[in-house]
Scaffold this motif. Structure first.
Motif, PDB file in Angstrom:
ATOM      1  N   TYR A 164      12.593   7.217  -2.689  1.00 26.56           N
ATOM      2  CA  TYR A 164      11.513   7.798  -3.476  1.00 26.56           C
ATOM      3  C   TYR A 164      11.209   9.206  -2.970  1.00 26.56           C
ATOM      4  O   TYR A 164      11.968   9.796  -2.216  1.00 26.56           O
ATOM      5  CB  TYR A 164      10.282   6.876  -3.460  1.00 26.56           C
ATOM      6  N   THR A 165      10.112   9.780  -3.418  1.00 23.77           N
ATOM      7  CA  THR A 165       9.817  11.181  -3.142  1.00 23.77           C
ATOM      8  C   THR A 165       9.453  11.396  -1.675  1.00 23.77           C
ATOM      9  O   THR A 165       9.255  10.454  -0.913  1.00 23.77           O
ATOM     10  CB  THR A 165       8.631  11.658  -3.996  1.00 23.77           C
ATOM     11  N   LYS A 166       9.316  12.667  -1.299  1.00 24.80           N
ATOM     12  CA  LYS A 166       8.923  12.970   0.075  1.00 24.80           C
ATOM     13  C   LYS A 166       7.512  12.477   0.377  1.00 24.80           C
ATOM     14  O   LYS A 166       7.146  12.299   1.547  1.00 24.80           O
ATOM     15  CB  LYS A 166       9.035  14.462   0.355  1.00 24.80           C
ATOM     16  N   LEU A 167       6.702  12.225  -0.677  1.00 25.47           N
ATOM     17  CA  LEU A 167       5.382  11.641  -0.447  1.00 25.47           C
ATOM     18  C   LEU A 167       5.493  10.282   0.209  1.00 25.47           C
ATOM     19  O   LEU A 167       4.552   9.817   0.871  1.00 25.47           O
ATOM     20  CB  LEU A 167       4.621  11.522  -1.772  1.00 25.47           C
ATOM     21  N   TYR A 168       6.624   9.611   0.012  1.00 24.18           N
ATOM     22  CA  TYR A 168       6.867   8.295   0.609  1.00 24.18           C
ATOM     23  C   TYR A 168       8.028   8.337   1.595  1.00 24.18           C
ATOM     24  O   TYR A 168       8.726   7.343   1.793  1.00 24.18           O
ATOM     25  CB  TYR A 168       7.092   7.252  -0.480  1.00 24.18           C
ATOM     26  N   GLY A 169       8.225   9.485   2.211  1.00 24.33           N
ATOM     27  CA  GLY A 169       9.154   9.581   3.323  1.00 24.33           C
ATOM     28  C   GLY A 169      10.551  10.049   2.986  1.00 24.33           C
ATOM     29  O   GLY A 169      11.350  10.298   3.888  1.00 24.33           O
ATOM     30  N   ALA A 170      10.891  10.145   1.692  1.00 22.62           N
ATOM     31  CA  ALA A 170      12.240  10.571   1.275  1.00 22.62           C
ATOM     32  C   ALA A 170      13.315   9.791   2.029  1.00 22.62           C
ATOM     33  O   ALA A 170      14.308  10.361   2.499  1.00 22.62           O
ATOM     34  CB  ALA A 170      12.410  12.084   1.458  1.00 22.62           C
TER      35      ALA A 170
ATOM     36  N   GLY B 183      -0.784  11.787   3.403  1.00 20.25           N
ATOM     37  CA  GLY B 183      -1.903  10.909   3.098  1.00 20.25           C
ATOM     38  C   GLY B 183      -1.523   9.712   2.249  1.00 20.25           C
ATOM     39  O   GLY B 183      -2.354   9.192   1.503  1.00 20.25           O
ATOM     40  N   MET B 184      -0.283   9.232   2.395  1.00 24.18           N
ATOM     41  CA  MET B 184       0.208   8.149   1.550  1.00 24.18           C
ATOM     42  C   MET B 184       0.453   6.893   2.371  1.00 24.18           C
ATOM     43  O   MET B 184       0.363   6.890   3.598  1.00 24.18           O
ATOM     44  CB  MET B 184       1.506   8.578   0.852  1.00 24.18           C
ATOM     45  N   GLY B 185       0.794   5.818   1.660  1.00 23.76           N
ATOM     46  CA  GLY B 185       1.030   4.525   2.285  1.00 23.76           C
ATOM     47  C   GLY B 185       2.411   4.424   2.901  1.00 23.76           C
ATOM     48  O   GLY B 185       3.026   5.419   3.291  1.00 23.76           O
ATOM     49  N   ALA B 186       2.927   3.190   2.974  1.00 27.92           N
ATOM     50  CA  ALA B 186       4.184   2.923   3.663  1.00 27.92           C
ATOM     51  C   ALA B 186       5.354   3.645   3.008  1.00 27.92           C
ATOM     52  O   ALA B 186       5.358   3.923   1.802  1.00 27.92           O
ATOM     53  CB  ALA B 186       4.450   1.425   3.681  1.00 27.92           C
TER      54      ALA B 186
END
Length: 396
Positions: A121-127, A113-116
Protein backbone atom coordinates in the motif's frame (compact mmCIF):
# COMPACT_ATOMS: atom_id res chain seq x y z
CA UNK A 1 11.35 -12.55 -9.31
CA UNK A 2 8.33 -11.19 -11.19
CA UNK A 3 6.08 -8.66 -9.46
CA UNK A 4 3.31 -6.16 -10.21
CA UNK A 5 4.90 -2.73 -10.00
CA UNK A 6 3.20 0.68 -9.77
CA UNK A 7 4.49 3.36 -12.13
CA UNK A 8 1.72 5.97 -12.15
CA UNK A 9 -1.99 6.55 -12.46
CA UNK A 10 -3.50 3.56 -14.33
CA UNK A 11 0.01 2.33 -15.06
CA UNK A 12 0.98 -1.00 -13.48
CA UNK A 13 3.54 -3.33 -15.02
CA UNK A 14 4.86 -6.80 -14.32
CA UNK A 15 8.63 -6.55 -14.00
CA UNK A 16 11.67 -8.36 -12.66
CA UNK A 17 12.62 -7.13 -9.16
CA UNK A 18 15.09 -8.44 -6.54
CA UNK A 19 14.03 -11.51 -4.59
CA UNK A 20 13.06 -10.79 -0.97
CA UNK A 21 15.36 -11.95 1.83
CA UNK A 22 15.19 -12.32 5.60
CA UNK A 23 16.02 -8.92 7.12
CA UNK A 24 14.85 -9.31 10.73
CA UNK A 25 14.74 -12.27 13.11
CA UNK A 26 10.92 -12.14 12.95
CA UNK A 27 10.74 -12.33 9.13
CA UNK A 28 9.65 -15.15 6.88
CA UNK A 29 9.77 -15.52 3.11
CA UNK A 30 6.96 -17.32 1.31
CA UNK A 31 6.56 -18.53 -2.26
CA UNK A 32 3.26 -17.02 -3.33
CA UNK A 33 0.81 -19.49 -4.89
CA UNK A 34 -2.23 -17.18 -5.09
CA UNK A 35 -2.69 -13.44 -4.60
CA UNK A 36 -5.89 -11.44 -4.91
CA UNK A 37 -6.72 -8.21 -6.69
CA UNK A 38 -8.69 -6.07 -4.25
CA UNK A 39 -10.95 -3.06 -4.64
CA UNK A 40 -8.48 -1.23 -2.41
CA UNK A 41 -5.83 -1.81 -5.07
CA UNK A 42 -7.99 0.18 -7.47
CA UNK A 43 -7.71 3.20 -5.15
CA UNK A 44 -3.94 3.08 -5.73
CA UNK A 45 -4.55 2.68 -9.46
CA UNK A 46 -6.71 5.82 -9.62
CA UNK A 47 -7.21 8.00 -6.52
CA UNK A 48 -4.40 7.67 -3.97
CA UNK A 49 -1.58 8.09 -6.47
CA UNK A 50 0.00 11.10 -4.67
CA UNK A 51 1.11 8.74 -1.89
CA UNK A 52 2.65 6.14 -4.21
CA UNK A 53 6.19 5.95 -5.54
CA UNK A 54 7.16 4.46 -8.91
CA UNK A 55 8.57 1.01 -8.22
CA UNK A 56 6.15 0.16 -5.37
CA UNK A 57 5.10 -3.51 -5.48
CA UNK A 58 1.34 -3.96 -5.19
CA UNK A 59 -0.92 -6.55 -3.59
CA UNK A 60 -2.00 -7.56 -0.08
CA UNK A 61 -4.04 -10.78 -0.34
CA UNK A 62 -1.54 -13.66 -0.51
CA UNK A 63 -1.15 -17.27 0.44
CA UNK A 64 1.69 -19.63 -0.31
CA UNK A 65 4.39 -21.96 0.96
CA UNK A 66 6.91 -20.96 3.61
CA UNK A 67 10.43 -20.98 2.14
CA UNK A 68 12.48 -19.59 5.03
CA UNK A 69 11.95 -18.23 8.55
CA UNK A 70 13.99 -16.03 10.85
CA UNK A 71 15.35 -17.40 14.14
CA UNK A 72 12.61 -15.73 16.23
CA UNK A 73 9.74 -17.23 14.23
CA UNK A 74 7.90 -20.15 15.81
CA UNK A 75 4.64 -21.79 14.80
CA UNK A 76 5.49 -22.04 11.11
CA UNK A 77 8.38 -23.65 9.28
CA UNK A 78 9.55 -24.20 5.70
CA UNK A 79 7.04 -26.26 3.74
CA UNK A 80 3.99 -25.01 5.68
CA UNK A 81 1.05 -23.63 3.75
CA UNK A 82 -0.02 -20.23 5.06
CA UNK A 83 -2.37 -17.34 4.44
CA UNK A 84 -0.88 -13.91 5.17
CA UNK A 85 -3.16 -11.18 6.59
CA UNK A 86 -2.95 -7.86 4.76
CA UNK A 87 -1.87 -5.96 7.88
CA UNK A 88 1.48 -6.44 9.64
CA UNK A 89 1.20 -6.78 13.41
CA UNK A 90 3.23 -8.12 16.33
CA UNK A 91 0.47 -9.86 18.30
CA UNK A 92 1.79 -8.79 21.71
CA UNK A 93 1.37 -5.01 22.04
CA UNK A 94 -1.58 -3.42 23.87
CA UNK A 95 -3.56 -2.88 20.65
CA UNK A 96 -3.01 -6.41 19.36
CA UNK A 97 -4.07 -7.87 22.72
CA UNK A 98 -7.26 -5.79 22.43
CA UNK A 99 -8.05 -7.45 19.09
CA UNK A 100 -6.94 -4.45 17.03
CA UNK A 101 -3.93 -5.60 14.97
CA UNK A 102 -4.67 -2.87 12.42
CA UNK A 103 -3.56 -0.45 15.14
CA UNK A 104 -0.46 -2.46 16.16
CA UNK A 105 1.84 -0.24 18.22
CA UNK A 106 4.92 -2.07 16.95
CA UNK A 107 4.26 -1.38 13.26
CA UNK A 108 2.26 1.87 13.40
CA UNK A 109 3.47 4.30 10.75
CA UNK A 110 3.90 7.09 13.28
CA UNK A 111 5.65 9.51 10.92
CA UNK A 112 2.37 9.79 9.03
CA UNK A 113 0.07 9.39 12.03
CA UNK A 114 -1.36 6.14 10.66
CA UNK A 115 -2.07 2.65 11.94
CA UNK A 116 -0.27 -0.64 11.31
CA UNK A 117 1.77 -1.26 8.20
CA UNK A 118 -0.01 -2.89 5.28
CA UNK A 119 1.42 -4.95 2.46
CA UNK A 120 1.53 -3.32 -0.96
CA UNK A 121 0.00 0.00 0.00
CA UNK A 122 0.99 3.67 0.08
CA UNK A 123 3.82 5.21 2.08
CA UNK A 124 1.15 6.24 4.61
CA UNK A 125 1.13 2.55 5.54
CA UNK A 126 4.84 1.93 5.27
CA UNK A 127 5.19 1.21 1.52
CA UNK A 128 5.93 -2.44 2.37
CA UNK A 129 6.56 -4.47 -0.83
CA UNK A 130 3.37 -6.26 -1.76
CA UNK A 131 2.14 -9.72 -2.61
CA UNK A 132 1.29 -9.66 -6.32
CA UNK A 133 4.66 -11.29 -6.83
CA UNK A 134 6.37 -14.66 -6.92
CA UNK A 135 7.82 -14.29 -3.42
CA UNK A 136 6.97 -12.18 -0.37
CA UNK A 137 8.92 -11.11 2.69
CA UNK A 138 6.59 -11.32 5.69
CA UNK A 139 7.59 -9.15 8.69
CA UNK A 140 6.27 -10.13 12.15
CA UNK A 141 5.90 -13.71 10.93
CA UNK A 142 5.82 -14.95 14.53
CA UNK A 143 2.19 -13.73 14.57
CA UNK A 144 0.78 -12.88 11.15
CA UNK A 145 0.73 -15.99 8.92
CA UNK A 146 -2.19 -18.37 9.43
CA UNK A 147 -1.30 -22.03 8.88
CA UNK A 148 -3.88 -23.87 6.77
CA UNK A 149 -4.22 -27.54 5.74
CA UNK A 150 -2.52 -29.00 2.72
CA UNK A 151 -4.76 -30.41 0.02
CA UNK A 152 -7.71 -28.21 -0.95
CA UNK A 153 -7.20 -25.66 -3.75
CA UNK A 154 -6.01 -22.17 -2.80
CA UNK A 155 -9.50 -20.75 -3.38
CA UNK A 156 -10.64 -22.45 -0.18
CA UNK A 157 -8.29 -20.35 1.98
CA UNK A 158 -6.89 -17.31 0.15
CA UNK A 159 -9.87 -15.09 0.97
CA UNK A 160 -8.87 -15.34 4.65
CA UNK A 161 -6.16 -12.76 3.90
CA UNK A 162 -8.69 -9.92 3.47
CA UNK A 163 -12.10 -10.56 1.89
CA UNK A 164 -13.51 -12.90 4.53
CA UNK A 165 -12.40 -11.01 7.67
CA UNK A 166 -13.32 -7.66 6.10
CA UNK A 167 -16.82 -8.88 5.29
CA UNK A 168 -17.10 -10.63 8.67
CA UNK A 169 -16.07 -7.49 10.57
CA UNK A 170 -18.46 -5.36 8.50
CA UNK A 171 -21.36 -7.60 9.54
CA UNK A 172 -20.23 -7.75 13.18
CA UNK A 173 -19.90 -3.96 13.29
CA UNK A 174 -23.36 -3.60 11.72
CA UNK A 175 -24.90 -5.23 14.84
CA UNK A 176 -28.07 -6.32 13.06
CA UNK A 177 -30.68 -7.12 15.73
CA UNK A 178 -32.43 -10.48 15.79
CA UNK A 179 -35.11 -10.47 13.12
CA UNK A 180 -33.61 -7.33 11.61
CA UNK A 181 -32.79 -6.12 8.11
CA UNK A 182 -29.39 -5.37 6.62
CA UNK A 183 -28.69 -3.35 3.46
CA UNK A 184 -25.32 -3.82 1.74
CA UNK A 185 -24.27 -1.04 -0.63
CA UNK A 186 -21.93 -2.35 -3.31
CA UNK A 187 -21.79 -6.01 -4.35
CA UNK A 188 -18.13 -6.26 -5.24
CA UNK A 189 -16.01 -8.84 -3.39
CA UNK A 190 -16.55 -7.41 0.11
CA UNK A 191 -20.23 -6.59 -0.33
CA UNK A 192 -21.02 -9.95 -1.93
CA UNK A 193 -19.24 -11.84 0.82
CA UNK A 194 -20.85 -9.65 3.51
CA UNK A 195 -24.25 -10.72 2.21
CA UNK A 196 -23.23 -14.38 2.50
CA UNK A 197 -21.74 -13.90 5.97
CA UNK A 198 -24.85 -12.07 7.18
CA UNK A 199 -27.15 -14.84 6.02
CA UNK A 200 -24.85 -17.46 7.55
CA UNK A 201 -24.95 -15.59 10.88
CA UNK A 202 -28.75 -15.53 10.84
CA UNK A 203 -29.72 -12.13 9.44
CA UNK A 204 -33.22 -12.74 8.12
CA UNK A 205 -33.44 -10.11 5.38
CA UNK A 206 -30.37 -8.99 3.42
CA UNK A 207 -30.81 -6.37 0.70
CA UNK A 208 -27.95 -5.74 -1.74
CA UNK A 209 -27.64 -2.63 -3.92
CA UNK A 210 -25.48 -2.33 -7.04
CA UNK A 211 -25.78 -1.41 -10.72
CA UNK A 212 -23.68 -4.14 -12.36
CA UNK A 213 -25.98 -6.87 -13.76
CA UNK A 214 -23.62 -9.77 -13.05
CA UNK A 215 -23.23 -8.70 -9.42
CA UNK A 216 -26.98 -8.33 -8.93
CA UNK A 217 -27.60 -11.75 -10.50
CA UNK A 218 -25.04 -13.39 -8.24
CA UNK A 219 -26.51 -11.77 -5.14
CA UNK A 220 -29.99 -12.96 -6.07
CA UNK A 221 -28.64 -16.48 -6.50
CA UNK A 222 -27.15 -16.22 -2.98
CA UNK A 223 -30.57 -15.39 -1.50
CA UNK A 224 -30.08 -11.63 -1.24
CA UNK A 225 -32.86 -9.22 -2.23
CA UNK A 226 -31.02 -7.42 -5.04
CA UNK A 227 -31.92 -3.83 -5.98
CA UNK A 228 -30.59 -2.35 -9.22
CA UNK A 229 -29.47 1.21 -8.48
CA UNK A 230 -29.86 2.19 -12.12
CA UNK A 231 -33.59 1.36 -11.95
CA UNK A 232 -34.25 4.28 -9.60
CA UNK A 233 -34.59 7.86 -10.82
CA UNK A 234 -33.13 9.32 -7.62
CA UNK A 235 -31.66 8.28 -4.26
CA UNK A 236 -35.01 9.15 -2.70
CA UNK A 237 -36.65 6.44 -4.80
CA UNK A 238 -34.15 3.86 -3.51
CA UNK A 239 -34.83 5.00 0.06
CA UNK A 240 -38.56 4.60 -0.54
CA UNK A 241 -38.08 1.10 -1.95
CA UNK A 242 -36.06 0.01 1.09
CA UNK A 243 -38.63 1.48 3.44
CA UNK A 244 -41.31 -0.50 1.64
CA UNK A 245 -39.29 -3.63 2.45
CA UNK A 246 -38.69 -2.67 6.09
CA UNK A 247 -42.06 -1.68 7.51
CA UNK A 248 -41.61 1.96 6.58
CA UNK A 249 -38.72 2.63 9.01
CA UNK A 250 -35.63 1.84 6.95
CA UNK A 251 -32.98 -0.82 7.46
CA UNK A 252 -31.78 -1.67 10.96
CA UNK A 253 -28.21 -1.65 9.65
CA UNK A 254 -26.40 -0.60 6.48
CA UNK A 255 -22.94 -1.64 5.25
CA UNK A 256 -21.13 0.78 2.94
CA UNK A 257 -18.89 -1.58 0.96
CA UNK A 258 -18.19 0.99 -1.76
CA UNK A 259 -15.92 3.70 -0.39
CA UNK A 260 -14.26 6.69 -1.99
CA UNK A 261 -14.88 5.89 -5.65
CA UNK A 262 -18.66 5.82 -5.44
CA UNK A 263 -20.79 6.74 -8.43
CA UNK A 264 -22.86 9.89 -8.32
CA UNK A 265 -20.32 12.36 -6.90
CA UNK A 266 -19.19 14.42 -9.92
CA UNK A 267 -17.63 17.32 -8.00
CA UNK A 268 -15.52 15.06 -5.80
CA UNK A 269 -14.59 12.92 -8.80
CA UNK A 270 -13.36 16.02 -10.62
CA UNK A 271 -11.37 17.12 -7.56
CA UNK A 272 -9.73 13.70 -7.29
CA UNK A 273 -8.86 13.70 -10.98
CA UNK A 274 -7.48 17.25 -10.83
CA UNK A 275 -5.28 16.37 -7.87
CA UNK A 276 -3.73 13.63 -9.98
CA UNK A 277 -2.51 16.26 -12.45
CA UNK A 278 -0.57 18.25 -9.84
CA UNK A 279 3.12 17.77 -9.05
CA UNK A 280 3.48 14.90 -6.57
CA UNK A 281 4.55 17.01 -3.56
CA UNK A 282 1.67 19.46 -4.11
CA UNK A 283 -0.90 16.72 -4.59
CA UNK A 284 0.25 14.90 -1.46
CA UNK A 285 -0.02 18.04 0.67
CA UNK A 286 -3.43 18.89 -0.78
CA UNK A 287 -4.77 15.40 -0.10
CA UNK A 288 -3.54 15.48 3.49
CA UNK A 289 -5.30 18.79 4.25
CA UNK A 290 -8.20 19.16 1.83
CA UNK A 291 -8.74 15.77 0.20
CA UNK A 292 -12.36 14.82 -0.37
CA UNK A 293 -14.09 11.55 -1.15
CA UNK A 294 -17.01 10.70 -3.36
CA UNK A 295 -19.51 10.36 -0.54
CA UNK A 296 -22.66 9.32 -2.37
CA UNK A 297 -22.54 5.76 -1.00
CA UNK A 298 -22.01 6.93 2.58
CA UNK A 299 -24.75 9.55 2.26
CA UNK A 300 -27.08 6.90 0.85
CA UNK A 301 -26.27 4.67 3.83
CA UNK A 302 -27.24 7.46 6.21
CA UNK A 303 -30.52 7.92 4.33
CA UNK A 304 -31.34 4.20 4.25
CA UNK A 305 -30.70 3.33 7.88
CA UNK A 306 -33.58 3.66 10.32
CA UNK A 307 -33.47 6.03 13.24
CA UNK A 308 -31.32 4.50 15.96
CA UNK A 309 -29.72 2.12 13.46
CA UNK A 310 -26.10 1.37 12.63
CA UNK A 311 -23.92 2.20 9.62
CA UNK A 312 -20.87 -0.04 9.16
CA UNK A 313 -18.23 1.25 6.73
CA UNK A 314 -15.85 -1.25 5.13
CA UNK A 315 -15.21 0.70 1.92
CA UNK A 316 -11.94 2.65 2.01
CA UNK A 317 -12.07 6.44 2.39
CA UNK A 318 -9.12 8.80 2.39
CA UNK A 319 -10.46 12.34 2.55
CA UNK A 320 -9.46 14.95 5.11
CA UNK A 321 -12.20 17.53 4.48
CA UNK A 322 -15.33 15.50 3.78
CA UNK A 323 -18.62 17.37 4.30
CA UNK A 324 -20.46 14.77 6.37
CA UNK A 325 -24.24 15.07 6.93
CA UNK A 326 -23.70 15.57 10.64
CA UNK A 327 -27.10 17.09 11.39
CA UNK A 328 -28.92 14.11 9.87
CA UNK A 329 -26.63 11.61 11.58
CA UNK A 330 -27.12 13.29 14.94
CA UNK A 331 -30.87 13.68 14.49
CA UNK A 332 -31.32 10.05 13.47
CA UNK A 333 -29.14 8.90 16.38
CA UNK A 334 -27.03 6.75 14.08
CA UNK A 335 -24.25 4.52 15.36
CA UNK A 336 -21.21 4.53 13.06
CA UNK A 337 -18.40 1.95 12.99
CA UNK A 338 -15.58 1.61 10.50
CA UNK A 339 -11.98 0.64 9.93
CA UNK A 340 -9.57 -1.81 8.36
CA UNK A 341 -10.43 -5.41 9.20
CA UNK A 342 -8.56 -6.94 12.14
CA UNK A 343 -7.80 -10.23 10.41
CA UNK A 344 -6.44 -12.21 13.37
CA UNK A 345 -9.33 -10.97 15.53
CA UNK A 346 -11.75 -12.94 13.34
CA UNK A 347 -9.67 -15.70 11.74
CA UNK A 348 -10.35 -18.29 14.45
CA UNK A 349 -14.10 -17.80 13.94
CA UNK A 350 -13.83 -18.10 10.16
CA UNK A 351 -11.29 -20.89 9.68
CA UNK A 352 -13.62 -23.72 10.79
CA UNK A 353 -16.00 -22.69 7.98
CA UNK A 354 -13.22 -23.33 5.47
CA UNK A 355 -12.59 -26.91 6.49
CA UNK A 356 -16.10 -28.34 6.25
CA UNK A 357 -18.80 -28.10 3.56
CA UNK A 358 -17.96 -24.53 2.45
CA UNK A 359 -21.08 -22.71 3.69
CA UNK A 360 -19.79 -19.34 2.40
CA UNK A 361 -19.13 -20.63 -1.11
CA UNK A 362 -15.45 -19.69 -1.19
CA UNK A 363 -14.53 -22.47 -3.61
CA UNK A 364 -16.39 -20.74 -6.44
CA UNK A 365 -16.16 -17.12 -5.28
CA UNK A 366 -13.37 -15.99 -7.62
CA UNK A 367 -14.58 -15.10 -11.10
CA UNK A 368 -11.13 -14.98 -12.75
CA UNK A 369 -7.88 -16.89 -12.27
CA UNK A 370 -5.05 -15.27 -14.21
CA UNK A 371 -1.28 -15.58 -14.47
CA UNK A 372 0.62 -12.73 -12.88
CA UNK A 373 1.72 -11.43 -16.29
CA UNK A 374 -1.92 -10.48 -16.95
CA UNK A 375 -2.00 -8.05 -14.02
CA UNK A 376 -2.16 -4.84 -16.12
CA UNK A 377 -5.13 -6.22 -18.06
CA UNK A 378 -6.77 -7.39 -14.84
CA UNK A 379 -6.54 -3.96 -13.21
CA UNK A 380 -8.15 -2.29 -16.22
CA UNK A 381 -10.87 -4.97 -16.45
CA UNK A 382 -11.68 -4.82 -12.75
CA UNK A 383 -11.85 -1.03 -12.67
CA UNK A 384 -14.21 -0.95 -15.65
CA UNK A 385 -16.27 -3.85 -14.19
CA UNK A 386 -15.91 -5.75 -17.46
CA UNK A 387 -16.34 -9.46 -18.19
CA UNK A 388 -18.24 -10.06 -14.96
CA UNK A 389 -15.11 -9.44 -12.88
CA UNK A 390 -15.94 -9.61 -9.19
CA UNK A 391 -12.88 -11.35 -7.73
CA UNK A 392 -9.58 -11.85 -9.54
CA UNK A 393 -6.87 -14.18 -8.27
CA UNK A 394 -3.35 -14.14 -9.65
CA UNK A 395 -1.35 -17.34 -9.73
CA UNK A 396 2.34 -16.50 -10.00
Amino acid sequence: MRATVWHGKRDVRVENVPDPVIQEDTDAVIRVTSSGLCGSDLHLYEVLTPFMTPGDILGHEPMGIVEEVGPAVTGIEPGDRVVVPFQIACGTCWMCRKGLPTQCETTQVTEHGMGAQLFGYTKLYGAVPGAQAEYLRVPQAQYGPIKVPQGPPDDRFVLLSDVLPTAWQAVQYAEVPKGGTLVVLGLGPIGAMACRVARHLGVEVVIGVDLVPERLERATHDGTVALDLSAFDSPDDLVAAVRDLTGGRGADSVIDAVGTEAHGSPVAKFAQAATGLLPRSWAERLNETAGIDRLSAFETAVSLVRRGGTVSVSGVYGGAADPLPMMTMFDKQIQLRMGQANVRRWSDDILPLLTDDDPLGVDTFATHHLPLDRAPDAYAMFQKKEDGAIKVLFQP
